[in-house]
Scaffold this motif. Structure first.
Motif, PDB file in Angstrom:
ATOM      1  N   GLU A 105      -0.846  15.178  -8.741  1.00 11.42           N
ATOM      2  CA  GLU A 105      -0.830  14.128  -9.753  1.00 11.42           C
ATOM      3  C   GLU A 105      -1.788  12.998  -9.393  1.00 11.42           C
ATOM      4  OE1 GLU A 105       3.090  12.800 -10.525  1.00 11.42           O
ATOM      5  OE2 GLU A 105       3.839  14.801 -10.936  1.00 11.42           O
ATOM      6  N   ARG A 106      -2.041  12.807  -8.101  1.00 13.56           N
ATOM      7  CA  ARG A 106      -2.917  11.710  -7.691  1.00 13.56           C
ATOM      8  C   ARG A 106      -4.371  11.980  -8.038  1.00 13.56           C
ATOM      9  NH1 ARG A 106      -1.907  10.917  -1.661  1.00 13.56           N
ATOM     10  NH2 ARG A 106      -0.772  12.851  -1.753  1.00 13.56           N
ATOM     11  N   ALA A 107      -4.725  13.206  -8.342  1.00  6.26           N
ATOM     12  CA  ALA A 107      -6.106  13.529  -8.659  1.00  6.26           C
ATOM     13  C   ALA A 107      -6.537  12.853  -9.954  1.00  6.26           C
ATOM     14  CB  ALA A 107      -6.288  15.031  -8.773  1.00  6.26           C
ATOM     15  N   ASP A 108      -5.603  12.638 -10.868  1.00  5.04           N
ATOM     16  CA  ASP A 108      -5.945  11.991 -12.120  1.00  5.04           C
ATOM     17  C   ASP A 108      -6.056  10.479 -11.973  1.00  5.04           C
ATOM     18  OD1 ASP A 108      -5.970  14.426 -13.342  1.00  5.04           O
ATOM     19  OD2 ASP A 108      -3.850  14.325 -13.935  1.00  5.04           O
ATOM     20  N   GLU A 109      -5.418   9.926 -10.952  1.00  4.99           N
ATOM     21  CA  GLU A 109      -5.450   8.479 -10.755  1.00  4.99           C
ATOM     22  C   GLU A 109      -6.765   8.068 -10.098  1.00  4.99           C
ATOM     23  OE1 GLU A 109      -2.169   7.409  -8.351  1.00  4.99           O
ATOM     24  OE2 GLU A 109      -0.692   8.351  -9.659  1.00  4.99           O
ATOM     25  N   GLU A 110      -7.103   6.826 -10.273  1.00  2.00           N
ATOM     26  CA  GLU A 110      -8.299   6.299  -9.621  1.00  2.00           C
ATOM     27  C   GLU A 110      -8.001   6.098  -8.136  1.00  2.00           C
ATOM     28  OE1 GLU A 110     -10.011   2.886 -11.409  1.00  2.00           O
ATOM     29  OE2 GLU A 110      -9.693   3.643 -13.425  1.00  2.00           O
ATOM     30  N   PRO A 111      -8.994   6.344  -7.262  1.00  3.12           N
ATOM     31  CA  PRO A 111      -8.742   6.155  -5.828  1.00  3.12           C
ATOM     32  C   PRO A 111      -8.526   4.673  -5.520  1.00  3.12           C
ATOM     33  CG  PRO A 111     -11.050   6.650  -6.222  1.00  3.12           C
ATOM     34  CD  PRO A 111     -10.332   6.803  -7.533  1.00  3.12           C
ATOM     35  N   GLU A 112      -7.681   4.438  -4.516  1.00  4.01           N
ATOM     36  CA  GLU A 112      -7.403   3.063  -4.122  1.00  4.01           C
ATOM     37  C   GLU A 112      -8.616   2.471  -3.408  1.00  4.01           C
ATOM     38  OE1 GLU A 112      -3.874   2.550  -1.878  1.00  4.01           O
ATOM     39  OE2 GLU A 112      -2.773   4.008  -3.052  1.00  4.01           O
ATOM     40  N   GLU A 113      -8.845   1.204  -3.620  1.00  2.05           N
ATOM     41  CA  GLU A 113      -9.937   0.535  -2.928  1.00  2.05           C
ATOM     42  C   GLU A 113      -9.482   0.203  -1.507  1.00  2.05           C
ATOM     43  OE1 GLU A 113     -11.773  -2.683  -4.946  1.00  2.05           O
ATOM     44  OE2 GLU A 113     -11.614  -1.707  -6.882  1.00  2.05           O
ATOM     45  N   PRO A 114     -10.379   0.341  -0.532  1.00  2.00           N
ATOM     46  CA  PRO A 114      -9.970   0.049   0.852  1.00  2.00           C
ATOM     47  C   PRO A 114      -9.684  -1.433   1.037  1.00  2.00           C
ATOM     48  CG  PRO A 114     -12.321   0.506   0.733  1.00  2.00           C
ATOM     49  CD  PRO A 114     -11.747   0.768  -0.632  1.00  2.00           C
ATOM     50  N   ASP A 115      -8.726  -1.698   1.901  1.00  2.00           N
ATOM     51  CA  ASP A 115      -8.346  -3.069   2.201  1.00  2.00           C
ATOM     52  C   ASP A 115      -9.102  -3.513   3.456  1.00  2.00           C
ATOM     53  OD1 ASP A 115      -7.095  -5.495   2.348  1.00  2.00           O
ATOM     54  OD2 ASP A 115      -5.207  -4.705   3.151  1.00  2.00           O
ATOM     55  N   PRO A 116      -9.999  -4.496   3.351  1.00  2.00           N
ATOM     56  CA  PRO A 116     -10.769  -4.894   4.531  1.00  2.00           C
ATOM     57  C   PRO A 116      -9.900  -5.489   5.637  1.00  2.00           C
ATOM     58  CG  PRO A 116     -11.309  -6.316   2.658  1.00  2.00           C
ATOM     59  CD  PRO A 116     -10.379  -5.239   2.164  1.00  2.00           C
ATOM     60  N   GLU A 117      -8.783  -6.109   5.293  1.00  2.00           N
ATOM     61  CA  GLU A 117      -7.911  -6.677   6.307  1.00  2.00           C
ATOM     62  C   GLU A 117      -7.166  -5.587   7.078  1.00  2.00           C
ATOM     63  OE1 GLU A 117      -5.402  -9.709   4.782  1.00  2.00           O
ATOM     64  OE2 GLU A 117      -7.059 -10.825   3.905  1.00  2.00           O
ATOM     65  N   ALA A 118      -6.961  -4.437   6.460  1.00  2.00           N
ATOM     66  CA  ALA A 118      -6.262  -3.347   7.140  1.00  2.00           C
ATOM     67  C   ALA A 118      -7.115  -2.801   8.282  1.00  2.00           C
ATOM     68  CB  ALA A 118      -5.935  -2.237   6.154  1.00  2.00           C
ATOM     69  N   ASP A 119      -8.438  -2.789   8.113  1.00  2.00           N
ATOM     70  CA  ASP A 119      -9.318  -2.310   9.179  1.00  2.00           C
ATOM     71  C   ASP A 119      -9.231  -3.209  10.400  1.00  2.00           C
ATOM     72  OD1 ASP A 119     -10.144  -0.225   7.613  1.00  2.00           O
ATOM     73  OD2 ASP A 119     -11.971  -1.226   6.919  1.00  2.00           O
ATOM     74  N   LEU A 120      -9.037  -4.490  10.181  1.00  2.00           N
ATOM     75  CA  LEU A 120      -8.970  -5.421  11.295  1.00  2.00           C
ATOM     76  C   LEU A 120      -7.688  -5.240  12.105  1.00  2.00           C
ATOM     77  CD1 LEU A 120     -10.261  -8.668   9.559  1.00  2.00           C
ATOM     78  CD2 LEU A 120     -11.532  -7.132  11.067  1.00  2.00           C
ATOM     79  N   GLU A 121      -6.659  -4.746  11.488  1.00  2.00           N
ATOM     80  CA  GLU A 121      -5.372  -4.600  12.164  1.00  2.00           C
ATOM     81  C   GLU A 121      -5.271  -3.296  12.946  1.00  2.00           C
ATOM     82  OE1 GLU A 121      -2.547  -4.968   9.049  1.00  2.00           O
ATOM     83  OE2 GLU A 121      -3.106  -7.020   8.580  1.00  2.00           O
ATOM     84  N   LEU A 122      -6.222  -2.389  12.814  1.00  2.00           N
ATOM     85  CA  LEU A 122      -6.108  -1.074  13.433  1.00  2.00           C
ATOM     86  C   LEU A 122      -6.393  -1.081  14.931  1.00  2.00           C
ATOM     87  CD1 LEU A 122      -7.784   1.187  10.750  1.00  2.00           C
ATOM     88  CD2 LEU A 122      -5.365   0.852  11.190  1.00  2.00           C
ATOM     89  N   GLY A 123      -7.344  -1.844  15.381  1.00  2.00           N
ATOM     90  CA  GLY A 123      -7.747  -1.773  16.779  1.00  2.00           C
ATOM     91  C   GLY A 123      -7.331  -2.988  17.569  1.00  2.00           C
ATOM     92  N   PRO A 124      -7.444  -2.871  18.895  1.00  2.00           N
ATOM     93  CA  PRO A 124      -7.100  -4.019  19.750  1.00  2.00           C
ATOM     94  C   PRO A 124      -8.185  -5.086  19.668  1.00  2.00           C
ATOM     95  CG  PRO A 124      -7.994  -2.260  21.072  1.00  2.00           C
ATOM     96  CD  PRO A 124      -7.859  -1.721  19.670  1.00  2.00           C
ATOM     97  N   ASP A 125      -7.834  -6.272  20.076  1.00  2.00           N
ATOM     98  CA  ASP A 125      -8.811  -7.345  20.121  1.00  2.00           C
ATOM     99  C   ASP A 125      -9.760  -7.100  21.288  1.00  2.00           C
ATOM    100  OD1 ASP A 125      -7.714  -8.611  17.975  1.00  2.00           O
ATOM    101  OD2 ASP A 125      -6.413  -9.895  19.190  1.00  2.00           O
ATOM    102  N   ILE A 126     -11.030  -7.094  21.015  1.00  2.00           N
ATOM    103  CA  ILE A 126     -12.040  -6.877  22.047  1.00  2.00           C
ATOM    104  C   ILE A 126     -12.736  -8.203  22.293  1.00  2.00           C
ATOM    105  CG2 ILE A 126     -14.152  -5.652  22.650  1.00  2.00           C
ATOM    106  CD1 ILE A 126     -13.213  -3.427  20.777  1.00  2.00           C
ATOM    107  N   PRO A 127     -12.717  -8.666  23.538  1.00  2.00           N
ATOM    108  CA  PRO A 127     -13.369  -9.955  23.802  1.00  2.00           C
ATOM    109  C   PRO A 127     -14.883  -9.832  23.661  1.00  2.00           C
ATOM    110  CG  PRO A 127     -12.666  -8.940  25.847  1.00  2.00           C
ATOM    111  CD  PRO A 127     -12.130  -8.096  24.729  1.00  2.00           C
ATOM    112  N   THR A 128     -15.488 -10.878  23.181  1.00  2.00           N
ATOM    113  CA  THR A 128     -16.936 -10.870  23.049  1.00  2.00           C
ATOM    114  C   THR A 128     -17.564 -11.206  24.390  1.00  2.00           C
ATOM    115  OG1 THR A 128     -16.917 -13.177  22.382  1.00  2.00           O
ATOM    116  CG2 THR A 128     -16.862 -11.550  20.624  1.00  2.00           C
TER     117      THR A 128
END
Length: 100
Positions: free
Chosen positions: A5-28
């Protein structure tokens, strides 16, 4: 055959804030000091020694190869001599700056 059923729906747009929450904080990394902190005289000496040593290594290695592989003693010996003299001159420049 079952249709998704999801094939007929439009794909969800990626959430840019979700990408930030995936990895650990890396010091610069700390900022590198600017390259111009060295005196102009030191920079000139450094680059002249680098270029001179590169040329000396090239001449000496070609000289040895001409002697060993081609048997051309005069050309190979001349190149080897130029390489050794260039290396000695680079060493002299280095020592003169260090102690002078």
């Amino acid at each position: 055959m079952v249709f998704d059923e999801r094939a007929d729906e439009e794909p969800e747009e990626p959430d840019p804030e979700a990408d930030l929450e995936l990895g650990p904080d890396i010091p610069t990394p700390p900022e590198a000091p600017p390259a111009s902190e060295a005196s102009e005289e030191l920079q000139k000496m450094f680059w002249s020694v680098v270029v001179l040593l590169n040329m000396a290594i090239l001449a000496a290695s070609l000289g040895v190869m001409y002697i060993v592989f081609r048997g051309r003693l005069q050309l190979g010996g001349g190149l080897l001599l130029v390489g050794l003299l260039g290396g000695a001159h680079a060493y002299r420049i280095y020592r003169r700056y260090e102690y002078g």
